[in-house]
Design an enzyme around this catalytic site. Structure first.
Site, PDB file in Angstrom:
ATOM      1  N   TYR A   1     106.088  28.429  40.489  1.00 20.96           N
ATOM      2  CA  TYR A   1     106.108  28.536  41.959  1.00 20.96           C
ATOM      3  C   TYR A   1     107.546  28.486  42.437  1.00 20.96           C
ATOM      4  O   TYR A   1     108.305  27.587  42.078  1.00 20.96           O
ATOM      5  CB  TYR A   1     105.310  27.376  42.549  1.00 20.96           C
ATOM      6  CG  TYR A   1     105.201  27.344  44.065  1.00 20.96           C
ATOM      7  CD1 TYR A   1     104.009  27.673  44.692  1.00 20.96           C
ATOM      8  CD2 TYR A   1     106.279  26.956  44.861  1.00 20.96           C
ATOM      9  CE1 TYR A   1     103.890  27.614  46.083  1.00 20.96           C
ATOM     10  CE2 TYR A   1     106.176  26.908  46.246  1.00 20.96           C
ATOM     11  CZ  TYR A   1     104.976  27.237  46.846  1.00 20.96           C
ATOM     12  OH  TYR A   1     104.875  27.187  48.219  1.00 20.96           O
TER      13      TYR A   1
ATOM     14  N   HIS B   1     106.270  16.617  55.327  1.00 18.59           N
ATOM     15  CA  HIS B   1     106.342  18.060  55.081  1.00 18.59           C
ATOM     16  C   HIS B   1     105.462  18.917  55.988  1.00 18.59           C
ATOM     17  O   HIS B   1     105.725  20.107  56.164  1.00 18.59           O
ATOM     18  CB  HIS B   1     105.952  18.333  53.622  1.00 18.59           C
ATOM     19  CG  HIS B   1     106.593  19.559  53.048  1.00 18.59           C
ATOM     20  ND1 HIS B   1     106.948  20.640  53.798  1.00 18.59           N
ATOM     21  CD2 HIS B   1     106.955  19.869  51.773  1.00 18.59           C
ATOM     22  CE1 HIS B   1     107.485  21.571  53.017  1.00 18.59           C
ATOM     23  NE2 HIS B   1     107.515  21.114  51.798  1.00 18.59           N
TER      24      HIS B   1
ATOM     25  N   THR C   1     106.070  29.857  54.752  1.00 20.62           N
ATOM     26  CA  THR C   1     106.508  30.160  53.384  1.00 20.62           C
ATOM     27  C   THR C   1     105.547  31.119  52.695  1.00 20.62           C
ATOM     28  O   THR C   1     104.418  31.321  53.130  1.00 20.62           O
ATOM     29  CB  THR C   1     106.599  28.880  52.534  1.00 20.62           C
ATOM     30  OG1 THR C   1     105.311  28.261  52.482  1.00 20.62           O
ATOM     31  CG2 THR C   1     107.623  27.926  53.091  1.00 20.62           C
TER      32      THR C   1
END
EC number: 2.3.1.21
Length: 777
Positions: free
Chosen positions: A589, A471, A602
């Protein structure tokens, strides 16, 4: 099966008889070809850099400007002639040749002035975000400001076809919100989560922070926002991802699933070859910058910088912090099968191997009956271990020699392919098979995925596919783009990929390079560390409960009929489901992107709002009418949509607070407010998987060409991780994860609550429509 080459490309020795020279022509030829390919790529990058630097002006326009100025000079146009003469004065002599040189210099200067004026104007236009807040749908009117903006953007972006990075220089920087605005948004977001006493305490903490240390922290952050391209991204990458010491598996890596409504072939080697080829085609598009940049509404570009690290990238462990290493080129992939690692060359004479040629290589690996070296089978468990443990082991046992060469072959590969020895199954009548499919991709056996690589391509024995992605190098939308391209590319040319037997079409024109078996020399101490890492991985993956919910009752079509944003609709369903499951509201979230700005990644959207909690409570209030529930639902969706838009436009809450916290740590200043805010657990972590990022995806033409999305592990030990994809007009997928060790969570139970919530919302709207019909009568 080829083993590692024992000969070197070139060697010599001095003996009593003179010089003894040995060289391997084949290896030298490979080195030569690799060098030629690298130089071609460098020249292509240089050419593309020039194109990107002057976009939207085409390079041909330069010669047009020079020709016009030359013509005007020799036709006696006074203004141009005077400018040229001023230039010629500084040249060796005033001859016809130097007059032409002066015209060329003036033309270049004029062209550059016009080009950079247009680029700067385009950058100013992209700073306008009013278009995002315009009402959409039937009967909506666009403001005159946005109409004028649309005309200006079309006018100034008209020119040559944009390359992948053409808009990078025109993207604005991420704006820094005012502390006062962030405090207001934060306090409003936590109001439904706190009782009056706790909320008053939080208000006091926020007020003390705003009046005190916040001013100093904001000043330093303002300097960073002026100096750096993006004031968030580098810190986010380092402190959220690279400094994390917990295992990547489950905690960080995510997965993606095949288009389950399609099954083009059951032959593992053939499907692997086709997908590998598609991935390499995508890599070539990135390298040549021929991949279309994503334009929202066909006008507003998204930042493309994350695409640079899709391939040839690995995360290297460190004792305190990891680092991301990207290699400019790689001519091979690494393949794992039944505990053995192989290096597979995917270039031949300057071209990518064809699918039929790659299938030969893959089949050779599948047919190989050699046994793994001691410790080789579970070697990748080190990448699933604690990062510091892996860093120490890597430094001690993989620093030199055979292990270093083999590790380099894996880490420098374009990507890793895992040929699994189990099928990936989907059965509408047996949901557990789909759940197992997800588990295989999320963590596998704990040792059959190289979790450090940018992504591992996974192939089941029945030809179904998936991936596991690291990620830190990029966000899920980037991998989703690659995955969508691969699936669409295969579906669009399905008859060109496979024959009637399921094998790839075509005949190899030569014998493809044989896969090279990687060698390992693992001492007893290293084997012990591998076993310990494997046990840690087993404990972690056995604690994960994953449930994939396939919702077919309705999808995007019904949500649009309700005149509601599909994302807001689903988020309200998740709020209702969580409240029923846990009996309380929780900090939620949702990932949103900030790629409207340069190097944006993000931002967090907080779906649990005052309005959403008010609507959720109304669903269990018998005294609340259908009309009131609908009004509360629509209001909650409007507030959520506004929050999502704010996050995309740099007006979020959490990234700003995160950066203020980082500055406070650098200054060694303690802030009770920031400390409490950043320690709040996200018990419901959600994310929507995007699709429609490639212009070739046409669900009307290819209705089954849609991935089932993907998922990730729970963020909190007592929470849920929920990823969803709006796959069509009547199809939704939810990937739900939780920890078995938590008595408060149960993925199967939560899936049922989501189903119930979606059903109740549909019933609510149907009741409302019936009431409207009766009122009209």
């Amino acid at each position: 099966m080829a083993e590692a080459h024992s000969a070197v490309a070139f060697s010599f020795a001095i003996t009593h008889e003179g010089w003894d020279v040995n060289f391997d022509r084949e290896v030298l030829h490979l080195v030569w070809q690799s060098g030629i390919r690298s130089w071609k790529k460098r020249l292509a990058r240089f050419k593309n850099s020039i194109k990107n630097g002057v976009y939207p002006a085409p390079l041909q326009s330069l010669w047009g400007i020079v020709a016009i100025i030359t013509g005007m000079n020799f036709s006696g146009q006074k203004t141009v002639a005077n400018c040229v003469n001023r230039i010629v004065v500084h040249l060796p002599e005033n001859t016809l040749g130097w007059q032409c040189a002066g015209c060329a210099l003036l033309g270049v200067g004029t062209w550059l002035s016009i080009t950079f004026s247009v680029r700067y104007t385009l950058k100013m236009l992209f700073m306008y975000k009013g278009w995002m807040y315009e009402q959409r749908g039937r009967g909506s009117r666009i403001s005159w400001q946005t109409k004028l903006w649309l005309v200006m953007v079309k006018l100034f972006s008209a020119g040559s076809k944009p390359l992948l990075y053409s808009f990078q220089g025109s993207l604005p920087r991420l704006p820094l919100p005012a502390v006062q605005d962030t405090m207001k948004r934060y306090l409003r977001s936590v109001r439904p989560l706190l009782n009056d006493e706790d909320y008053s305490r939080m208000e006091k903490l926020a007020a003390d922070f705003e009046k005190g240390i916040a001013k100093k922290l904001q000043w330093y952050l303002l300097l960073k926002s002026w100096w750096s391209t993006n004031y968030v991204s580098d810190w986010w990458e380092e402190y959220v991802y690279l400094r994390g010491r917990s295992p990547l598996m489950v905690n960080s890596n995510f997965y993606g699933i095949d288009a389950i409504l399609m099954h083009p072939t059951h032959v593992q080697a053939a499907r692997a070859a086709s997908i590998i080829f598609c991935c390499l085609q995508y890599r070539r598009l990135i390298e040549r910058q021929e991949l279309e940049p994503i334009l929202i509404q066909g006008l507003v570009p998204l930042c493309s910088w994350q695409y640079e690290r899709v391939f040839n990238t690995t995360r290297v462990p460190g004792l305190e912090t990891d680092r991301i290493v990207h290699y400019n080129d790689s001519n091979h992939i690494a393949v794992y099968h039944r505990g053995r690692y192989y290096k597979v060359i995917i270039y031949y004479k300057g071209r990518i191997l064809k699918p039929c040629e790659i299938e030969v290589q893959i089949q050779q690996i599948l047919d190989d009956d050699s046994i793994p070296a001691k410790g080789e089978e579970k070697l990748a468990a080190l990448t699933a271990s604690e990062r510091s443990t892996w860093a120490e082991t890597r430094k001690k046992f993989f620093f030199k020699g055979t292990n270093r060469q083999s590790l380099d072959a894996v880490e420098k590969a374009a990507f890793v392919v895992a040929l699994d020895d189990v099928p990936y199954e989907y059965d509408e009548k047996d949901p557990s098979k789909m759940d197992n499919y997800g588990r295989i991709l999320l963590h596998g056996k704990g040792y059959d995925r190289w979790f450090d690589k940018s992504f591992t391509l996974c192939i089941g024995t029945n030809g179904r596919i998936g991936f596991n992605a690291e990620h830190s190098w990029a966000d899920a939308a980037i991998m989703s783009h690659l995955w969508e391209f691969v699936i669409v590319e295969e579906a669009a040319g399905l008859k060109l990929w496979y024959d009637e037997t399921g094998h790839t079409l075509g005949t190899p024109g030569f014998t493809p390079p044989a896969p090279i078996r990687l060698q390992w020399d693992l001492p007893a101490e290293c084997l012990t560390t591998i076993e310990n890492s494997c046990q840690l991985a087993q404990n972690l993956l056995n604690d994960v409960e994953l449930r994939i919910l396939v919702h077919t009752a309705y999808g995007k079509g019904f949500m649009k009929d309700c005149r509601t944003s599909p994302d807001a609709f689903i988020q309200m369903a998740l709020q209702l489901a969580y409240f029923r499951d846990a009996g309380r509201f929780s900090l939620t979230y949702e990932a949103s992107m900030t790629r409207l700005y340069r190097e944006g990644r993000t931002e967090t959207v907080r779906p649990c709002t005052i309005e959403s909690s008010d609507w959720v409570k109304s669903m269990s209030d018998k005294n609340c009418s259908v009309e009131d529930r609908i009004k509360k639902f629509q209001k909650a969706c409007e507030v959520h949509q506004m929050g999502y838009q704010d996050a995309m436009c740099g007006k979020g809450i959490d990234r700003h607070l995160f950066c203020l916290y980082v500055v406070s740590k650098y200054l060694e200043v303690d802030s009770p407010f920031l400390k409490e805010v950043l320690s709040e657990p996200w018990r419901l972590s959600t994310s929507q998987t995007p699709h429609g990022q490639t212009s070739r995806l046409d669900l009307k033409q290819y209705p089954k060409c849609i991935s089932a999305g993907g998922g990730f592990g729970p963020v909190a030990d007592d929470g849920y991780g929920v990823s969803y994809i709006i796959a069509g007009e009547d199809l939704l997928f939810f990937h739900i994860t939780s920890k078995k060790s938590s008595p408060e969570t149960n993925s199967n139970r939560f899936a049922q609550q989501i189903e119930r919530a979606l059903s109740d919302i549909k019933t609510l709207f149907l009741q409302w429509k019936d009431i409207q019909k009766q009122q009209k009568k």
